[in-house]
Design an enzyme around this catalytic site. Structure first.
Site, PDB file in Angstrom:
ATOM      1  N   PRO A   1       0.842  -1.207   0.000  1.00 36.31           N
ATOM      2  CA  PRO A   1       0.000   0.000   0.000  1.00 36.31           C
ATOM      3  C   PRO A   1       0.867   1.243   0.000  1.00 36.31           C
ATOM      4  CG  PRO A   1      -0.016  -1.062   2.157  1.00 36.31           C
ATOM      5  CD  PRO A   1       0.712  -1.983   1.240  1.00 36.31           C
TER       6      PRO A   1
ATOM      7  N   LEU B   1      13.533  -1.971   0.800  1.00 33.59           N
ATOM      8  CA  LEU B   1      14.758  -2.023  -0.001  1.00 33.59           C
ATOM      9  C   LEU B   1      15.026  -3.413  -0.568  1.00 33.59           C
ATOM     10  CD1 LEU B   1      17.186   0.345   1.946  1.00 33.59           C
ATOM     11  CD2 LEU B   1      15.718   0.863  -0.008  1.00 33.59           C
TER      12      LEU B   1
ATOM     13  N   TYR C   1       1.279   5.310  13.229  1.00 30.43           N
ATOM     14  CA  TYR C   1      -0.119   5.696  13.175  1.00 30.43           C
ATOM     15  C   TYR C   1      -0.865   5.131  14.395  1.00 30.43           C
ATOM     16  CZ  TYR C   1       1.339   7.306   8.626  1.00 30.43           C
ATOM     17  OH  TYR C   1       2.015   7.954   7.619  1.00 30.43           O
TER      18      TYR C   1
ATOM     19  N   ALA D   1      -3.204   3.136   2.379  1.00 35.48           N
ATOM     20  CA  ALA D   1      -3.827   3.398   3.678  1.00 35.48           C
ATOM     21  C   ALA D   1      -5.120   4.177   3.478  1.00 35.48           C
ATOM     22  CB  ALA D   1      -2.871   4.186   4.566  1.00 35.48           C
TER      23      ALA D   1
END
Length: 370
Positions: free
Chosen positions: A23, A301, A182, A57
């Site tokens: 996402p 990565l 979050y 999100a």
């Protein structure tokens, strides 16, 4: 056979390969509603040949948006807008689609990244944010409102309602966002959760609200479809959330029927110090997979096909997720399959594009044949 291109099942959901499109926030919604940008963005990623596409999100209430331009799923209007996008995407792609349900908590009400990403105060066009405790994310931010019992119930209900809307839209899976600093991550970390009630203090208490939210989402979604979670395995700050606490959280999630864990890290504190290198988060996915036996997704990565292949083949994770790498190279799964001698789905309009040395690259799956 390439391990990266072997099928995997998450409950009753079958994926053709182990490549997940992570996402990625697009900051391109209109009052929470998906726009033509989302149709273009999701449409071309859905033609990439990956096994699963996870929508960015998606806030469960307006106050849960990172920015005023975040995607949401809290109303009939936002549901209709996303439904229109999904209808167009599915017309041309058989790829399973998941959605990440989220609440930004104290990290809400910010400018979009290309406008600096700084917090927007409520008196300057933003809104008051909510958090476990009245602790701002960074110095100078407006102090968030510590959630009371009514606020906790409102947010639980918001996640459950968004799950029901996702089900009506035919979404194939849900990922609950408990990472990157979050709201749910804020409850988990002792750095941001200073509550003195049953939702703060001990690890058991700090896990309580995220687990309640997960259960609410699980109850609101089709029981035959998978619900997973994204976690930050560590805050990268001494005294904060760490991988051992994450493993304990994963074991509790397993009791709630968690189908997968998407393992990231960081985002909770501006004091974090992250040692960036290729695959730097993969050991966390491996540890959580071993401790919980829940399938894990490694992210961070992972840019080379050979690296992704090794992660799956060696059992470090069950899937790999690509974010910035697949924005830069939207045909990354095609190129990986060509290297590994595997096949991917592609629309028939593109079948003639395969090079002679990879003439069997594309399977013959037609749009709509899910």
């Amino acid at each position: 056979m390439s391990a990266l291109f072997t099928p995997i099942s998450l409950g009753n959901l079958s994926l053709k390969n182990r490549i997940v499109i992570a996402p990625m926030c697009q900051y391109s919604a209109d009052n929470g509603a998906a726009t033509e940008w989302h149709q273009v963005h999701l449409g071309h990623l859905a033609l990439s040949g990956a096994g699963l596409l996870i929508i960015e999100a998606t806030a469960v209430e307006p106050e849960g948006r990172i920015s005023p331009s975040d995607l949401g799923l809290w109303s009939d209007e936002t549901e209709r807008a996303l439904g229109s996008v999904l209808h167009a995407v599915r017309k041309y792609s058989p790829m399973p689609i998941a959605i990440q349900l989220a609440h930004a908590g104290r990290k809400a009400s910010t400018h979009v990244p290309w406008e600096g990403g700084k917090s927007i105060a409520s008196h300057a066009g933003g809104w008051r944010t909510f958090a476990p405790s009245a602790l701002p994310f960074t110095e100078g931010d407006e102090t968030p409102i510590a959630l009371d019992a009514a606020g906790l119930q409102r947010i639980r209900d918001g996640f459950a309602a968004a799950a029901r809307r996702a089900e009506r839209l035919g979404i194939d899976a849900i990922e609950v966002h408990a990472a990157h600093g979050y709201l749910l991550h804020q409850f988990l970390s002792p750095l941001s959760n200073r509550r003195e009630d049953e939702y703060g203090g001990s690890l058991e208490n700090r896990m309580r609200f995220p687990l309640e939210v997960f259960d609410a989402v699980r109850a609101g979604f089709n029981p035959d479809k998978p619900v997973g979670i994204r976690v930050s395995a560590t805050d990268w700050v001494e005294g904060g959330w760490d991988v051992e606490q994450t493993a304990a959280f994963a074991k509790e999630l397993k009791k709630s029927g968690c189908a997968f864990i998407d393992v990231s890290s960081g985002g909770l504190s501006p004091l974090q110090r992250i040692p960036l290198k290729a695959g730097y988060q993969v050991p966390f996915a491996e540890h959580i997979r071993r401790e919980s036996t829940i399938p894990t997704i490694a992210v961070g990565l992972i840019t080379e096909a050979e690296h992704a292949e090794d992660i799956i083949a060696s059992g470090q994770a069950d899937m790999v997720a690509l974010a910035r790498g697949i924005l830069y190279d939207p045909r990354w799964p095609w190129h990986a399959a060509a290297k590994m001698g595997a096949q991917v789905d592609a629309p028939p309009q593109y079948w003639r594009s395969q090079p002679r040395e990879a003439k069997d690259l594309f399977s013959q799956t037609l749009p709509g044949k899910r």
